[in-house]
Design an enzyme around this catalytic site. Structure first.
Site, short mmCIF file in Angstrom:
data_model
loop_
_atom_site.label_atom_id
_atom_site.label_comp_id
_atom_site.label_asym_id
_atom_site.label_seq_id
_atom_site.Cartn_x
_atom_site.Cartn_y
_atom_site.Cartn_z
N CYS A 6 1.87 -3.62 2.52
CA CYS A 6 2.61 -2.21 2.02
C CYS A 6 1.55 -1.00 2.49
CB CYS A 6 3.13 -2.41 0.60
SG CYS A 6 4.13 -0.90 0.04
N LEU A 7 0.91 -0.42 1.32
CA LEU A 7 0.06 0.75 1.61
C LEU A 7 -1.01 0.07 2.76
CD1 LEU A 7 -0.78 3.76 1.25
CD2 LEU A 7 -2.13 3.10 -0.55
N GLU A 16 4.08 -11.21 -1.88
CA GLU A 16 3.82 -11.68 -3.30
C GLU A 16 4.82 -11.42 -4.33
OE1 GLU A 16 3.18 -7.53 -3.97
OE2 GLU A 16 2.82 -8.76 -2.01
N GLY A 30 8.22 4.31 0.59
CA GLY A 30 8.90 5.51 1.41
C GLY A 30 8.45 5.88 2.60
N TYR A 31 7.38 5.27 3.16
CA TYR A 31 6.81 5.70 4.38
C TYR A 31 7.14 4.54 5.30
CZ TYR A 31 5.30 9.68 2.14
OH TYR A 31 5.16 11.04 1.47
N HIS A 71 6.52 -6.92 0.42
CA HIS A 71 5.62 -7.57 -0.50
C HIS A 71 5.75 -9.30 -0.48
CE1 HIS A 71 4.27 -3.97 -2.66
NE2 HIS A 71 5.56 -3.51 -2.40
#
Length: 185
Positions: free
Chosen positions: A74-75, A161, A118-119, A159
């Site tokens: 993710c990030l 996980e 959101g990105y 994700h």
């Protein structure tokens, strides 16, 4: 495990596979990580605009060439992209929920994934980098995964996980373990 706001289940998935996990804050430098001599580096999920993580992006620019297997979620995925010269953008509508189909381009296999972002990584900006696209969202065709062409580094936007949620993408943790085992040899 770089902590950008990690979900405990990331750690749980690594522990389940026999890893010893050391959680480090987002302010940990590349030199500090290298001195730890880890078998691998996990970049966690976290909130916000990835471009605001200027120090972390600079750290990853130094860290990725150390050749330590790295897996971003993710990030963490977005930060790898930015550190390698790609760009991100804000989605008009974020990806939220546990029923998003994602295509693994190498396996030609669809996984139902859990998402909360959101990105996204700008696919066009990948052209002048050493990154290749590995996964795409089937709902809107945005980028969902990357692999570095030179260094042992890969990432996904979703994700794997997820708990509770779909477990279709858990195989990515096994691929990370395999990458670390190869590195140790």
């Amino acid at each position: 495990l770089y902590d950008f706001g990690y979900k405990f289940n990331i750690r749980r998935e690594l522990l389940k596979r026999g890893c010893n996990v050391t959680v480090v804050p987002s302010t940990t430098t590349a030199e500090e990580i290298a001195a730890m001599k880890p078998d691998g580096i996990m970049l966690s999920n976290g909130p916000g605009d990835p471009t605001e993580n200027v120090e972390v992006i600079e750290t990853l620019k130094k860290l990725i060439p150390y050749q330590i297997p790295t897996f971003g979620i993710c990030l963490g995925h977005q930060l790898i992209a930015l550190a390698c010269g790609a760009k991100t953008f804000k989605l008009k509508f974020g990806h939220r929920g546990g029923n998003h189909p994602v295509l693994d381009l190498a396996k030609n296999k669809v996984a139902i994934t859990s998402q909360n972002h959101g990105y996204a990584v700008d696919q066009e900006s990948l052209k002048n980098t050493d990154l290749e696209e590995t996964h795409i969202a089937l709902n809107d065709r945005t980028n969902e995964g990357l692999r570095h062409k030179i260094h042992p580094c890969f990432s996904v936007q979703y994700h794997p996980e997820a708990s509770p949620g779909p477990e279709d993408a858990n195989y990515l943790f096994d691929e990370f373990i395999e990458l670390m085992e190869e590195f140790k040899k």
